[in-house]
Scaffold this motif. Structure first.
Motif, PDB file in Angstrom:
ATOM      1  N   MET B   1      99.564  55.376 114.172  1.00 55.83           N
ATOM      2  CA  MET B   1      98.307  55.843 113.595  1.00 55.83           C
ATOM      3  C   MET B   1      97.477  54.685 113.049  1.00 55.83           C
ATOM      4  N   LYS B   2      98.190  53.774 112.333  1.00 54.41           N
ATOM      5  CA  LYS B   2      97.495  52.629 111.756  1.00 54.41           C
ATOM      6  C   LYS B   2      96.737  51.844 112.835  1.00 54.41           C
ATOM      7  N   GLU B   3      97.404  51.635 113.962  1.00 53.36           N
ATOM      8  CA  GLU B   3      96.777  50.848 115.031  1.00 53.36           C
ATOM      9  C   GLU B   3      95.511  51.523 115.536  1.00 53.36           C
ATOM     10  N   LYS B   4      95.608  52.861 115.688  1.00 56.15           N
ATOM     11  CA  LYS B   4      94.458  53.593 116.219  1.00 56.15           C
ATOM     12  C   LYS B   4      93.281  53.527 115.224  1.00 56.15           C
ATOM     13  N   ILE B   5      93.608  53.610 113.942  1.00 54.02           N
ATOM     14  CA  ILE B   5      92.551  53.548 112.917  1.00 54.02           C
ATOM     15  C   ILE B   5      91.868  52.181 112.968  1.00 54.02           C
ATOM     16  N   LEU B   6      92.699  51.132 112.977  1.00 54.49           N
ATOM     17  CA  LEU B   6      92.123  49.782 112.943  1.00 54.49           C
ATOM     18  C   LEU B   6      91.376  49.478 114.244  1.00 54.49           C
ATOM     19  N   GLN B   7      91.887  50.014 115.339  1.00 51.37           N
ATOM     20  CA  GLN B   7      91.196  49.817 116.620  1.00 51.37           C
ATOM     21  C   GLN B   7      89.824  50.505 116.603  1.00 51.37           C
ATOM     22  N   THR B   8      89.791  51.691 116.008  1.00 51.67           N
ATOM     23  CA  THR B   8      88.520  52.430 115.908  1.00 51.67           C
ATOM     24  C   THR B   8      87.523  51.638 115.067  1.00 51.67           C
ATOM     25  N   LEU B   9      88.008  51.109 113.955  1.00 48.77           N
ATOM     26  CA  LEU B   9      87.115  50.327 113.089  1.00 48.77           C
ATOM     27  C   LEU B   9      86.601  49.089 113.828  1.00 48.77           C
ATOM     28  N   THR B  10      87.515  48.458 114.569  1.00 44.95           N
ATOM     29  CA  THR B  10      87.125  47.262 115.320  1.00 44.95           C
ATOM     30  C   THR B  10      86.066  47.612 116.370  1.00 44.95           C
ATOM     31  N   SER B  11      86.262  48.750 117.033  1.00 47.45           N
ATOM     32  CA  SER B  11      85.267  49.179 118.035  1.00 47.45           C
ATOM     33  C   SER B  11      83.922  49.438 117.376  1.00 47.45           C
ATOM     34  N   LEU B  12      83.941  50.051 116.200  1.00 50.38           N
ATOM     35  CA  LEU B  12      82.690  50.333 115.502  1.00 50.38           C
ATOM     36  C   LEU B  12      81.999  49.040 115.106  1.00 50.38           C
ATOM     37  N   ARG B  13      82.811  48.085 114.657  1.00 50.40           N
ATOM     38  CA  ARG B  13      82.244  46.786 114.293  1.00 50.40           C
ATOM     39  C   ARG B  13      81.575  46.131 115.501  1.00 50.40           C
ATOM     40  N   GLU B  14      82.299  46.173 116.622  1.00 51.14           N
ATOM     41  CA  GLU B  14      81.734  45.565 117.841  1.00 51.14           C
ATOM     42  C   GLU B  14      80.417  46.238 118.219  1.00 51.14           C
ATOM     43  N   TYR B  15      80.409  47.558 118.080  1.00 49.07           N
ATOM     44  CA  TYR B  15      79.192  48.311 118.411  1.00 49.07           C
ATOM     45  C   TYR B  15      78.038  47.872 117.500  1.00 49.07           C
ATOM     46  N   ALA B  16      78.310  47.776 116.205  1.00 48.61           N
ATOM     47  CA  ALA B  16      77.258  47.366 115.258  1.00 48.61           C
ATOM     48  C   ALA B  16      76.772  45.963 115.592  1.00 48.61           C
ATOM     49  N   CYS B  17      77.734  45.056 115.859  1.00 44.01           N
ATOM     50  CA  CYS B  17      77.365  43.669 116.184  1.00 44.01           C
ATOM     51  C   CYS B  17      76.486  43.636 117.443  1.00 44.01           C
ATOM     52  N   SER B  18      76.863  44.468 118.433  1.00 46.32           N
ATOM     53  CA  SER B  18      76.098  44.461 119.683  1.00 46.32           C
ATOM     54  C   SER B  18      74.663  44.934 119.459  1.00 46.32           C
ATOM     55  N   LYS B  19      74.475  45.717 118.404  1.00 50.73           N
ATOM     56  CA  LYS B  19      73.122  46.209 118.103  1.00 50.73           C
ATOM     57  C   LYS B  19      72.411  45.312 117.083  1.00 50.73           C
ATOM     58  N   GLY B  20      73.098  44.272 116.663  1.00 52.17           N
ATOM     59  CA  GLY B  20      72.509  43.365 115.676  1.00 52.17           C
ATOM     60  C   GLY B  20      72.391  43.979 114.291  1.00 52.17           C
ATOM     61  N   VAL B  21      73.338  44.874 113.964  1.00 54.86           N
ATOM     62  CA  VAL B  21      73.286  45.583 112.682  1.00 54.86           C
ATOM     63  C   VAL B  21      74.362  45.028 111.749  1.00 54.86           C
ATOM     64  N   ASP B  22      73.979  44.715 110.507  1.00 50.42           N
ATOM     65  CA  ASP B  22      74.980  44.332 109.490  1.00 50.42           C
ATOM     66  C   ASP B  22      75.518  45.609 108.866  1.00 50.42           C
ATOM     67  N   ALA B  23      76.831  45.807 108.963  1.00 58.24           N
ATOM     68  CA  ALA B  23      77.370  47.078 108.474  1.00 58.24           C
ATOM     69  C   ALA B  23      78.757  46.912 107.885  1.00 58.24           C
ATOM     70  N   ALA B  24      79.104  47.808 106.985  1.00 58.19           N
ATOM     71  CA  ALA B  24      80.459  47.886 106.448  1.00 58.19           C
ATOM     72  C   ALA B  24      80.975  49.295 106.699  1.00 58.19           C
ATOM     73  N   PHE B  25      82.260  49.399 107.035  1.00 56.67           N
ATOM     74  CA  PHE B  25      82.857  50.689 107.369  1.00 56.67           C
ATOM     75  C   PHE B  25      84.030  50.968 106.424  1.00 56.67           C
ATOM     76  N   LEU B  26      84.006  52.147 105.843  1.00 61.07           N
ATOM     77  CA  LEU B  26      85.115  52.572 104.990  1.00 61.07           C
ATOM     78  C   LEU B  26      85.690  53.861 105.559  1.00 61.07           C
ATOM     79  N   TYR B  27      86.963  53.787 105.923  1.00 58.05           N
ATOM     80  CA  TYR B  27      87.647  54.935 106.521  1.00 58.05           C
ATOM     81  C   TYR B  27      88.562  55.545 105.470  1.00 58.05           C
ATOM     82  N   HIS B  28      88.516  56.854 105.323  1.00 57.06           N
ATOM     83  CA  HIS B  28      89.404  57.534 104.378  1.00 57.06           C
ATOM     84  C   HIS B  28      90.040  58.717 105.083  1.00 57.06           C
TER      85      HIS B  28
END
Ligand SMILES: [Zn+2]
Lengths: 484, 461
Positions: B1-28
């Motif tokens: 589960m941990k891997e899937k969560i961190l992978q999802t966050l990493t994908s979201l980060r990549e998506y934000a970076c690709s759009k040139g957006v500065d973002a922070a993600f908090l998963y709960h």
């Protein structure tokens, strides 16, 4: 989705459940903006959707909720399993009062959908308020607005199918200042019910401007005021504190689940017993209180509760005598059986949940006090020898059975020999509920009656924050201890 | 589960970076279970499995957030959330200070506080616990209420500032048992907090409850006169007051906004009794600690009061940014407060009842519905609940109806403190509002404070 939900409801019925309901929220959206001293601190939107399933099996409840709707079987089964475990310990079998199967819908009234208003417009409004509040004496100023939209689909095993679409709008402004002793004082404004709708039109610039001026002026009066004296006086509660008095010591005290002991582990019980209905002199003859979910345009009016029971207008206190309670289907059956008499004819339609992932419990609808015959606020002041007018909730603390209370207000105006003499700061009052309501000596007429909205009523475990309303007039109570 | 969560966050980060957006993600993520008892039955047995994602987007001095309840299979929906927040931020108004974006410097995972056995306890086990803790104590008139709240909590984070992630996983349980008399309306309680399954000891609750019930069964309740008392506060009462102090005391942002009884002038000065030593100590697993804050800052022991002397304010990052203060590692959903033990060898209610007394003592285990009357003075008000006792000088015990205390925290924890127990306990202060956030305070079992005013005394329950 309706079809699938129905199929699962039928499946659990066939497996032995006596009752099943599903509350599906296709969408719940919120938008919150807050500006503090010119800084737009919060620009937040949110969205959620999901399903809550409630199952009655072998006389016990089970509930399960999830935002993941890809596996409905698991979710329904979990609710059923939870009920099976709960069935291991049943003392009073859960029975549900009769109701009609209803196919209906409800839409809360709004003229301008706040979700159609641009973020830029909303921020402009906050900016304008922030500038208006930025006056001498004000060291902290806050303006905020909260918009909520939810769509709720309710289906149950008795054939009900109800859809609700509700939009809520909660704006407010607040100012704070520091007096010469270093103490902070505050004054705030949030609009009462303005008419028959509560969309973006609630953000009436002129109304906010007038009230911004008023709260700044009143704050500055408090900042140079003497402290509230410690003595007995008549207290004249304006709707801006009477709503909370009503909320805490009539509303919560008359929730039937509290009376029956269902909140003893947390929120507390009630000094009211089943024996008291029809008998207890809760207040003076001037006190008539009701739970009115049919009131037009209030968060406490929602068409149908989460048992699928239609909105009603019921008396709680009739000319001082306790006659009713805030009820859902389960509690009325239990109360009648325990009292060995028919106190309640059926559910009063007040069982509500705050989200798809919470279970419905008895909640206030609009807990109102009927206007009286003692005239306007001026009339009441003129007829008061030694009193204090109080407004603006600052602090509230209530005994666990709602038997006694302590309130602090933002502002007080002393009244002597029928005239307002001066403003005082740090006003407080306290009392014992029944004694207090029996000292009710004046109730303002229709001109003093307003519907105040509440957006933060907490109850239950897991905790649920609920929205509702209170229609209240100006009320005067005698021989009340203030300033402690 | 941990891997899937961190992978999802990493994908979201990549998506934000690709759009040139500065973002922070908090998963709960929470898997919450609550068994609730009332009238000696299980009145509710519920569970929720919820995943919340908070996306905060920054553009110069502007900031906007989008929050959603979602699930891990909905990456596209989450990406839409990034787009919505990125659109919102364009309209947001610039702050008059530069907001900091979380910058995580290394991958970090803390699962020390996770016990799968506690997190996954079955309904049958919880029921057995309750049955043990209340064995032979219930009657037709004395009924059981309470909760067994337990769950698993996961927090995970990433931001566009770096590719590193933070991950925290805890398990927790909070047990409250109330025994109440249906007609006489008295009620007594015992509670337990657990961060691992071994912490659950139903026999301890049983012992406390039987002692209290004996007192209540045998002593008719009385109205005690209002006036000044020497009061012994139990852990629940003290924890409530410390929680309020955390709010209107040493919180720097609220101090700056005028909602604190402490000011900058108090730093380095003696504010409370010299017996008062309070620390935020993330090494204490009982407090469900967060060992890094959401800015990626390492959290270490942080003294708040040493021998009554106020050390320093804590700062949320946003307040630190606004007021030009140095961050203190307090951008966390809760602190890990620990109040030092004292010298008095009075560690149980039995000890307290037995100890020789120079005068009558009012024992208040629990304070109900506390609220702030005047934040600048630290003035709070609340009523006693759950088994208060008046311990008479002659050794007898009177059961009082509930009383109201309206006092300043400055007085309660000031020079009037007479003693604190030698032993500490863990009091679970978790609220069940919104997202699961287990929190507990470690503190002495009892604190005696002399000469405090009771302003109201009930004539019945
Ligand atoms: Zn409430």
């Amino acid at each position: 989705m309706h079809k699938q939900l129905k199929a699962h409801i039928d499946r659990l019925k066939a497996a032995g459940a006596t009752y099943v309901d599903a509350r599906w929220y296709p969408v719940e959206e919120a938008n919150y903006l807050m500006m503090w001293n010119g800084n737009l601190k919060e620009t937040t939107s949110s969205r959620e959707s999901g399903l809550g399933v409630r199952v009655l099996y072998k006389n016990a409840w089970g509930f399960s909720a999830s935002s993941d709707m890809s596996n409905l079987s698991t979710l329904f089964d979990k609710a059923f399993d939870n009920a099976s475990v709960a069935a291991e310990r049943v003392t009073f079998p859960v029975r549900l009062a009769e109701k009609d199967a209803i196919q209906a819908s409800f839409k809360s009234p709004n003229q301008i959908d706040p979700f159609g208003v641009s973020l830029a417009n909303k921020i402009d409004f906050l900016k304008s308020m922030d500038e208006k509040l930025n006056q001498p004496g004000v060291v902290q100023r806050a303006s905020e607005m909260m918009f909520v939209r939810k769509q709720i689909v309710f289906l149950d095993s008795e054939g009900s199918e109800i859809e609700k679409n509700i939009v809520e709008v909660f704006p407010s402004i607040q100012v704070m200042g520091i007096d010469s002793t270093g103490e902070t004082h505050s004054r705030k404004f949030s609009p009462d019910r303005l008419g028959v709708t509560r969309g973006w039109e609630t953000l009436d610039m002129q109304l906010f401007n007038e009230n911004a001026e008023r709260i700044v002026r009143e704050l500055n009066e408090v900042l140079v005021a003497d402290p509230c004296p410690k003595e007995d006086r008549s207290v004249i509660l304006l709707p801006g504190i009477m709503f909370l008095q009503t909320h805490e010591t009539i509303g919560h005290a008359l929730e039937l689940d509290r009376i029956l002991g269902y909140e003893l582990a947390f929120a507390g019980g009630s000094f009211v017993t089943l024996n008291d209905f029809g008998k207890l002199r809760y207040g003076s003859e001037k006190l008539t209180a009701r739970a009115d979910a049919t009131l037009v345009n209030s968060p406490g009016s929602f068409g149908y509760d989460d048992d699928g029971v239609p909105a009603q207008n019921n008396l709680l206190i009739d000319k001082g005598i306790l006659v009713g309670a805030i009820t859902g289907r389960q509690m009325v059956e239990e109360a009648n059986a325990k009292a060995k008499r028919q106190i309640f004819d059926g559910s009063s339609g007040a069982n509500r949940a705050t989200a798809f992932y919470r279970v419905p419990i008895e909640r206030m609808t609009n807990i109102n006090i009927d206007p009286g015959e003692d005239g306007s606020l001026d009339d009441i002041v003129r007829n008061t020898e030694k009193g204090i007018i109080l407004d603006g909730d600052k602090s509230w603390s209530i005994g666990s059975n709602r038997e006694q209370f302590h309130f602090a207000t933002e502002i007080g105006w002393l009244v002597d020999d029928g005239k307002v003499t001066k403003v005082v700061k740090n006003s407080t009052y306290k009392g014992e509920t029944v004694k207090f309501y029996n000292s009710l000596s004046a109730v303002g007429d229709e001109s003093t009656w307003v519907v105040h909205y509440v957006d933060n009523c907490g109850k239950g475990q897991p905790n649920q924050i609920m929205q509702l309303g209170h229609g209240v007039p100006v009320c005067r109570f005698d021989n009340v201890r203030i300033g402690e | 589960m941990k891997e899937k969560i961190l992978q999802t966050l990493t994908s979201l980060r990549e998506y934000a970076c690709s759009k040139g957006v500065d973002a922070a993600f908090l998963y709960h993520e929470e898997d919450s279970y609550l068994m609730r008892f009332a009238n000696s039955a299980i009145s509710l047995n519920t569970n929720e499995h919820l995943i919340r994602l908070e996306i905060t987007v920054y553009e110069d001095r502007r900031r906007a957030s989008y929050e959603m309840i979602t699930d891990l299979n909905k990456l596209d929906e989450m990406k839409q959330g990034v787009d919505i927040a990125a659109e919102m931020v364009k309209y947001a108004m610039p702050l008059n200070y530069q907001p900091s974006i979380p910058h995580i410097k290394e991958n970090y995972a803390d699962v020390q506080g996770f016990d799968p056995e506690l997190g996954m306890m079955s309904g049958e086990e919880k029921l057995a616990y309750f049955n043990d803790a209340t064995k032979d104590l219930e009657t037709d008139k004395i009924t059981l209420s309470g909760i067994f709240s337990s769950g698993i909590n996961i927090l995970a984070q990433i931001s566009t500032k770096s590719e590193y992630t933070q991950y925290f996983q805890t398990s927790d349980a909070q047990v409250t048992i109330v025994l109440a008399h249906a007609d006489l309306k008295w009620e007594v309680t015992a509670e337990q907090s657990a961060h691992k399954k071994d912490d659950l000891k139903p026999e301890e609750l049983h012992a406390e409850l039987s002692f209290l019930i004996d007192r209540y069964k045998n002593e008719p309740a009385q109205q005690v006169p209002v006036g000044s008392y020497d009061i012994v506060f139990g852990a629940a009462a003290t924890a409530e007051m410390i929680s309020f102090m955390n709010w209107i005391g040493f919180n720097g942002g609220l101090m700056k906004r005028g909602f604190s009884f402490l000011t900058e002038d108090h730093v380095g000065k003696k504010v409370f009794s010299e017996k008062f030593n309070l620390m935020d100590d993330p090494s204490r697993l009982e407090t469900f600690p967060l060992t890094r804050d959401s800015m990626g800052m390492k959290r270490e022991a942080f003294p708040l009061f040493v021998n009554g002397v106020f050390q320093k304010f804590t700062w949320y990052q946003d307040d630190a940014d606004e007021f030009g203060e140095k961050p203190t590692g307090h951008n966390v959903p809760h602190k890990s407060l620990v109040l030092d033990a004292g010298e008095m060898d009075v560690n149980s209610l039995q000890d307290l009842v037995k100890m020789p007394k120079d005068k009558d003592i009012l024992y208040i285990p629990f304070l109900h519905y506390m609220n702030i009357v005047n934040p600048s003075k630290g003035l709070v008000t609340a009523s006693s609940r759950f088994g208060a006792l008046l311990l008479k000088k002659d050794g007898s015990v009177v059961v009082p109806y509930n009383v109201r205390v309206t006092q300043s925290l400055l007085d309660i924890f000031g020079d009037k403190v007479a003693w604190m127990s030698k032993q500490q306990t863990v009091y679970n202060t978790s609220a069940s509002y919104g997202a699961r956030n287990p929190v507990a305070i470690v503190l002495p079992k009892f604190i005696r404070v002399n000469d405090l005013e009771i302003s109201h005394s009930n004539s019945s329950y």
